[in-house]
Write an enzyme that holds these catalytic residues in place. Sequence first.
Site, mmCIF file in Angstrom:
data_model
loop_
_atom_site.group_PDB
_atom_site.id
_atom_site.type_symbol
_atom_site.label_atom_id
_atom_site.label_comp_id
_atom_site.label_asym_id
_atom_site.label_seq_id
_atom_site.Cartn_x
_atom_site.Cartn_y
_atom_site.Cartn_z
ATOM 1 N N LEU A 168 0.828 -1.205 0.000
ATOM 2 C CA LEU A 168 0.000 0.000 0.000
ATOM 3 C C LEU A 168 0.859 1.250 0.000
ATOM 4 O O LEU A 168 0.466 2.297 -0.501
ATOM 5 C CB LEU A 168 -0.932 0.016 1.216
ATOM 6 C CG LEU A 168 -2.064 -1.015 1.225
ATOM 7 C CD1 LEU A 168 -2.863 -0.905 2.507
ATOM 8 C CD2 LEU A 168 -2.975 -0.823 0.020
ATOM 9 N N GLY A 169 2.047 1.156 0.550
ATOM 10 C CA GLY A 169 2.945 2.306 0.574
ATOM 11 C C GLY A 169 4.219 1.944 1.305
ATOM 12 O O GLY A 169 4.277 0.956 2.031
ATOM 13 N N GLY A 219 8.002 3.799 3.133
ATOM 14 C CA GLY A 219 8.803 4.950 3.492
ATOM 15 C C GLY A 219 10.192 4.465 3.862
ATOM 16 O O GLY A 219 10.522 3.287 3.716
ATOM 17 N N GLY A 220 11.003 5.372 4.348
ATOM 18 C CA GLY A 220 12.377 5.034 4.639
ATOM 19 C C GLY A 220 12.556 3.988 5.714
ATOM 20 O O GLY A 220 13.539 3.259 5.720
ATOM 21 N N PHE A 221 11.597 3.923 6.646
ATOM 22 C CA PHE A 221 11.753 3.009 7.763
ATOM 23 C C PHE A 221 10.688 1.936 7.822
ATOM 24 O O PHE A 221 10.694 1.111 8.727
ATOM 25 C CB PHE A 221 11.735 3.777 9.088
ATOM 26 C CG PHE A 221 13.104 3.990 9.665
ATOM 27 C CD1 PHE A 221 13.693 3.036 10.464
ATOM 28 C CD2 PHE A 221 13.792 5.144 9.373
ATOM 29 C CE1 PHE A 221 14.958 3.225 10.981
ATOM 30 C CE2 PHE A 221 15.059 5.351 9.887
ATOM 31 C CZ PHE A 221 15.649 4.387 10.696
ATOM 32 N N GLY A 222 9.771 1.903 6.896
ATOM 33 C CA GLY A 222 8.739 0.884 6.988
ATOM 34 C C GLY A 222 7.909 0.748 5.739
ATOM 35 O O GLY A 222 7.965 1.584 4.832
ATOM 36 N N THR A 269 3.912 -0.673 4.325
ATOM 37 C CA THR A 269 2.549 -1.054 4.670
ATOM 38 C C THR A 269 2.012 -1.986 3.600
ATOM 39 O O THR A 269 2.104 -1.687 2.409
ATOM 40 C CB THR A 269 1.646 0.183 4.785
ATOM 41 O OG1 THR A 269 2.173 1.053 5.778
ATOM 42 C CG2 THR A 269 0.241 -0.228 5.203
ATOM 43 N N LYS A 280 1.354 -3.000 9.059
ATOM 44 C CA LYS A 280 2.369 -1.950 9.087
ATOM 45 C C LYS A 280 3.655 -2.554 9.624
ATOM 46 O O LYS A 280 3.657 -3.189 10.673
ATOM 47 C CB LYS A 280 1.919 -0.810 9.990
ATOM 48 C CG LYS A 280 0.681 -0.087 9.521
ATOM 49 C CD LYS A 280 0.211 0.927 10.543
ATOM 50 C CE LYS A 280 1.262 1.967 10.825
ATOM 51 N NZ LYS A 280 0.773 3.000 11.781
ATOM 52 N N ASP A 283 -1.641 14.447 14.599
ATOM 53 C CA ASP A 283 -1.459 14.485 13.144
ATOM 54 C C ASP A 283 -2.796 14.339 12.414
ATOM 55 O O ASP A 283 -2.920 13.592 11.451
ATOM 56 C CB ASP A 283 -0.488 13.408 12.684
ATOM 57 C CG ASP A 283 0.065 13.699 11.288
ATOM 58 O OD1 ASP A 283 0.094 14.889 10.900
ATOM 59 O OD2 ASP A 283 0.452 12.758 10.584
#
Length: 370
Positions: free
Chosen positions: A103-104, A106-109, A111, A128, A227
Amino acid sequence: GDWSSDVCSSDLAAAIAQLLALNQSTFNQNTFNQNTFNQPTVNPNSQYLSTTLPEGESHTLTLGQDLTLADTNSGQTRMDALRTPALPPGGTLAGRYLIQSVLGEGGFGITYLAQDSQRPGQPSCVIKSLSPARRDPRFLQAAQRLFRSEAQILESLGRHHDRIPQLLAYFEEDQGFFLVQDLIEGHTFSDELSDRIPLSPIVALDLVVDVLPTLAFIHRHQLIHRDLKPSNLIRRKDGALVVIDFGAVKHFSEVSTDKTLALGTPGYMAPEQSAGHPRLNSDLYALGMIAIQCLVAKAPSELSIDPETGDLIWQPLVREYHQDYPGQEELIRLLSKLVEYNACDRYQSAEEALKAFTKFKKSSSLAMVA
């Protein structure tokens, strides 16, 4: 005390800062749209995290597909976060979760959309992952603590409120940490916003009245979401708005006196939150900014600022775009109290705000019928 105030190593501070920001870095972990089943989704909203380290060095963490920490004094990159390769479709986790797609990431994880092979009907779920590049013991201990903290928050909240994702499992595998959450089918509120056409006051009013009860529930547990933004609201198939992404959540008791890391999304962060002193009603500011965005078709970052008060200038646009709305001035007054620059001038609780907006919604509905 707050762990963030005890960090002595600038590199460790940076690493932990990245961990805190993982959950809202580049994706919406609870979103699933049938039309984009196999398409990775990337959240375009940039975010930042700034902190002053003990040595007096100021750092800003910019989150995106390539996650780095830049030293703003020298312009040099102090640490790069290495991306962990994604599991391929058909792979499994914990011997039961069948990976369907990413699903997506990033630099550290990363999903994943997955299926639980050990439940009847093999229902879909969202996983996640946190797979830090750094493997030193202190860093891994901090990573485990932070990720487990989010799991505990979801466990305590999701079971008791249907507008918050429910935690299904938490586990560690191959030095990676994983959260399994229920899949919320729908679309983000970002998909409903336009950068050209303002939405009606009714939409903005419904948004506020729909989300405030969830915030009230979160705040009763002395938690600040920190957030809230359009991409962290999911319009479920039944029309209800679900609040997602609890990776930035902070216990209010931890930040009531000591300064903490300024974590959040520019434009939606209340001034006191940007300064490292978030309060429960910092979330009310964020909700108010989303409602204003509905009314003026402009992101908060596109609005002008009053140089004398520091307040954003949006009221003239509401008057211009919604001249025919009978409750225009009262709606402006209510929203203004949600987004006051000074937290003391805002509604002090979600319950107080909900009472005011519910009363106005009822009276405006009667006026329109009449």
